[in-house]
Write a protein that holds these residues in place. Structure first.
Motif, PDB file in Angstrom:
ATOM      1  N   UNK A   1      37.693  26.602  56.622  1.00  0.00           N
ATOM      2  CA  UNK A   1      37.501  26.211  55.331  1.00  0.00           C
ATOM      3  C   UNK A   1      36.819  24.981  55.285  1.00  0.00           C
ATOM      4  N   UNK A   2      36.890  24.057  56.142  1.00  0.00           N
ATOM      5  CA  UNK A   2      36.313  22.685  55.972  1.00  0.00           C
ATOM      6  C   UNK A   2      34.895  23.185  56.216  1.00  0.00           C
ATOM      7  N   UNK A   3      34.468  23.968  57.174  1.00  0.00           N
ATOM      8  CA  UNK A   3      33.034  24.392  57.366  1.00  0.00           C
ATOM      9  C   UNK A   3      32.534  25.315  56.503  1.00  0.00           C
ATOM     10  N   UNK A   4      33.106  25.501  55.427  1.00  0.00           N
ATOM     11  CA  UNK A   4      32.897  26.720  54.431  1.00  0.00           C
ATOM     12  C   UNK A   4      32.287  28.056  55.175  1.00  0.00           C
ATOM     13  N   UNK A   5      33.109  28.371  56.320  1.00  0.00           N
ATOM     14  CA  UNK A   5      32.651  29.811  56.771  1.00  0.00           C
ATOM     15  C   UNK A   5      33.691  30.733  56.336  1.00  0.00           C
ATOM     16  N   UNK A   6      34.777  30.550  55.746  1.00  0.00           N
ATOM     17  CA  UNK A   6      35.691  31.312  55.073  1.00  0.00           C
ATOM     18  C   UNK A   6      36.629  30.354  54.062  1.00  0.00           C
ATOM     19  N   UNK A   7      36.333  30.930  52.972  1.00  0.00           N
ATOM     20  CA  UNK A   7      36.965  30.260  51.577  1.00  0.00           C
ATOM     21  C   UNK A   7      37.908  31.083  50.844  1.00  0.00           C
ATOM     22  N   UNK A   8      38.585  32.087  51.710  1.00  0.00           N
ATOM     23  CA  UNK A   8      39.356  32.789  50.954  1.00  0.00           C
ATOM     24  C   UNK A   8      41.105  32.129  50.602  1.00  0.00           C
ATOM     25  N   UNK A   9      41.226  31.054  51.222  1.00  0.00           N
ATOM     26  CA  UNK A   9      42.345  30.309  50.823  1.00  0.00           C
ATOM     27  C   UNK A   9      41.954  29.473  49.832  1.00  0.00           C
ATOM     28  N   UNK A  10      41.705  29.836  48.593  1.00  0.00           N
ATOM     29  CA  UNK A  10      41.204  29.221  47.317  1.00  0.00           C
ATOM     30  C   UNK A  10      41.812  27.913  46.987  1.00  0.00           C
ATOM     31  N   UNK A  11      43.038  27.921  47.383  1.00  0.00           N
ATOM     32  CA  UNK A  11      44.039  26.675  46.813  1.00  0.00           C
ATOM     33  C   UNK A  11      43.937  25.693  47.947  1.00  0.00           C
ATOM     34  N   UNK A  12      43.344  25.494  49.001  1.00  0.00           N
ATOM     35  CA  UNK A  12      43.663  24.823  50.245  1.00  0.00           C
ATOM     36  C   UNK A  12      43.524  23.332  49.758  1.00  0.00           C
ATOM     37  N   UNK A  13      42.611  23.038  48.901  1.00  0.00           N
ATOM     38  CA  UNK A  13      42.453  21.776  48.451  1.00  0.00           C
ATOM     39  C   UNK A  13      43.692  21.269  47.773  1.00  0.00           C
ATOM     40  N   UNK A  14      44.613  22.113  47.348  1.00  0.00           N
ATOM     41  CA  UNK A  14      45.839  21.462  46.502  1.00  0.00           C
ATOM     42  C   UNK A  14      47.078  21.169  47.648  1.00  0.00           C
ATOM     43  N   UNK A  15      48.030  20.296  47.104  1.00  0.00           N
ATOM     44  CA  UNK A  15      48.940  20.259  48.045  1.00  0.00           C
ATOM     45  C   UNK A  15      49.911  21.507  47.784  1.00  0.00           C
ATOM     46  N   UNK A  16      50.958  21.839  48.637  1.00  0.00           N
ATOM     47  CA  UNK A  16      51.660  22.864  48.330  1.00  0.00           C
ATOM     48  C   UNK A  16      52.563  22.851  47.130  1.00  0.00           C
ATOM     49  N   UNK A  17      53.220  21.844  47.098  1.00  0.00           N
ATOM     50  CA  UNK A  17      54.125  21.857  45.557  1.00  0.00           C
ATOM     51  C   UNK A  17      53.262  21.831  44.598  1.00  0.00           C
ATOM     52  N   UNK A  18      51.935  21.613  44.578  1.00  0.00           N
ATOM     53  CA  UNK A  18      51.111  21.677  43.224  1.00  0.00           C
ATOM     54  C   UNK A  18      50.978  23.010  43.207  1.00  0.00           C
ATOM     55  N   UNK A  19      50.508  23.861  44.264  1.00  0.00           N
ATOM     56  CA  UNK A  19      50.392  25.365  44.308  1.00  0.00           C
ATOM     57  C   UNK A  19      51.627  26.080  43.657  1.00  0.00           C
ATOM     58  N   UNK A  20      52.818  25.779  44.219  1.00  0.00           N
ATOM     59  CA  UNK A  20      53.848  26.590  43.656  1.00  0.00           C
ATOM     60  C   UNK A  20      54.079  26.414  42.453  1.00  0.00           C
ATOM     61  N   UNK A  21      53.741  24.941  41.868  1.00  0.00           N
ATOM     62  CA  UNK A  21      54.083  24.889  40.384  1.00  0.00           C
ATOM     63  C   UNK A  21      53.146  25.500  39.448  1.00  0.00           C
ATOM     64  N   UNK A  22      51.899  25.444  39.932  1.00  0.00           N
ATOM     65  CA  UNK A  22      50.732  26.281  39.358  1.00  0.00           C
ATOM     66  C   UNK A  22      51.165  27.806  39.183  1.00  0.00           C
TER      67      UNK A  22
END
Length: 380
Positions: A6-27
């Motif tokens: 993800x950091x190297x932009x070779x795979x961006x499938x995990x679109x929410x990786x920039x968010x904390x997990x609690x933020x993901x779950x709340x969203x």
């Protein structure tokens, strides 16, 4: 979760990786509530969280590169292979199998399929891991040209991966955007992978579907079982039953449970699981869920309907025909498990007499905006 791809932009499938997990779950919780809209009768239970990494029990690896330097992962926009063997979503046993499988591609001379040129043989390597760390491995090929070589070198693969209990070849001769074809060739004596969930052994055949996240799937089945048991039904239908996860969990003495599924392989898996568990009150039939419901109502009248119906449809939802049948039927309660809140909302609009009274978001797919939402509908 850190991911070098993800950091190297070779795979961006995990679109929410920039968010904390609690933020993901709340969203996800907020999204489900917004899509279903204001419903004064609906009590939302706390969401079911997942571990952030190592949760995927299956890997769908596109074969790329060359036979001597294969990649297992995805294809970039130009069609070149991007190797994702170190993806952090995979649990240890599955993760450890991927370099062994890449070596096997070279050993058995399985030329990766070139999408642009439509040449080569190996399209995908599909791996599923059970809770006991056993593996089901499938090679998706364009033709039978490589099958003999796979058979020849299979002992070496099984020696390197002693936890591989089922190995098969799937033949997918067509050039189309689907993962697998209709024909499966089993290469091992064992035909099913045993998925142990909540004390039940669910058998998974090569072309059967199982939820991606085993622990969250277990929570989903427990929730459905609790809601069904509260209603003490004598008769339950599990439509779109897959390998029987819901049906087998809600089976109980004095209760008849019928599972309907289009996949013949999934039905065969469910029957094996029911027989081993001694659940004589269950039956599994291969067929279309909507046709089964409409046919039962037409031939047996309204008395042909069960007390409770469980539905776990694909992303498109149950559709208007089945939703309207449920609306007209005497079914008292529906447990609706959905992987797409939008289609759930559309289906609910077709059956206003079945009111959502409880709902729960289950994070089956961390790091993405996808999730499962299960609702209990009661007739009002």
């Amino acid at each position: 979760m850190h991911c070098s791809y993800f950091v190297a932009e070779r795979c961006r499938s995990c679109t929410l990786l920039d968010q904390t997990y609690p933020e993901q779950l709340a969203a996800k919780q907020a999204h489900a509530q917004a899509v279903l809209g204001p419903r004064p009768d609906l009590d939302w239970l706390p969401p079911v969280a997942s571990v952030e990494a190592g949760f995927r029990n299956k890997a769908k690896m596109v074969a790329g590169g060359t036979v001597d330097a294969p990649t297992l992962g995805i294809l970039d926009p130009e069609g070149a292979g991007v190797d994702l063997r170190d993806c952090p979503l995979y649990p240890p046993a599955l993760h450890a199998s991927l370099p062994v499988l890449a070596d096997f591609v070279t050993l058995a001379r399985l030329t990766p399929y070139d999408v642009a040129w439509r040449t080569g043989e190996l399209k995908y390597v599909l791996v599923t891991q059970s809770p006991d760390d056993e593996l089901l491995i499938r090679f998706v090929l364009r033709s039978q040209e490589s099958v003999a070589r796979i058979r020849k070198h299979l002992p070496a693969l099984l020696a390197a991966l002693p936890h591989a209990v089922v190995v098969s070849v799937n033949l997918h001769p067509e050039h189309k955007a689907t993962v697998e074809g209709e024909r499966e060739i089993l290469l091992t004596d064992a035909e099913t992978l045993r998925m142990r969930v909540n004390g039940l052994d669910l058998h998974l055949r090569p072309q059967s579907f199982f939820q991606t996240n085993t622990e969250v799937a277990a929570a989903l089945y427990r929730q459905a079982r609790d809601w069904v048991d509260e209603r003490s039904p004598g008769d339950v239908w599990d439509l779109y039953c897959g390998v029987g996860g819901f049906a087998l969990h809600v089976a109980a003495p004095g209760r008849t449970v019928t599972g309907i599924e289009t996949s013949v392989e999934a039905v065969a898996s469910a029957r094996v699981s029911a027989r081993e568990a001694g659940l004589d009150g269950t039956r599994f039939l291969a067929g279309d869920a909507t046709a089964f419901a409409l046919g039962s109502g037409g031939s047996e009248g309204r008395d042909g309907a069960p007390d409770v119906v469980i539905v776990n449809p694909p992303r498109r939802g149950v559709g208007p025909d089945l939703a309207r049948w449920l609306e007209r039927s005497p079914v008292r309660s529906v447990v609706y498990s959905s992987c797409h809140a939008g289609s759930l909302a559309r289906d609910l609009a077709e059956m206003p007499s079945l009111v959502p009274v409880r709902g729960r978001v289950l994070d089956m797919f961390p790091q993405t905006m996808h999730y499962e939402v299960v609702t209990l509908l009661e007739r009002r």
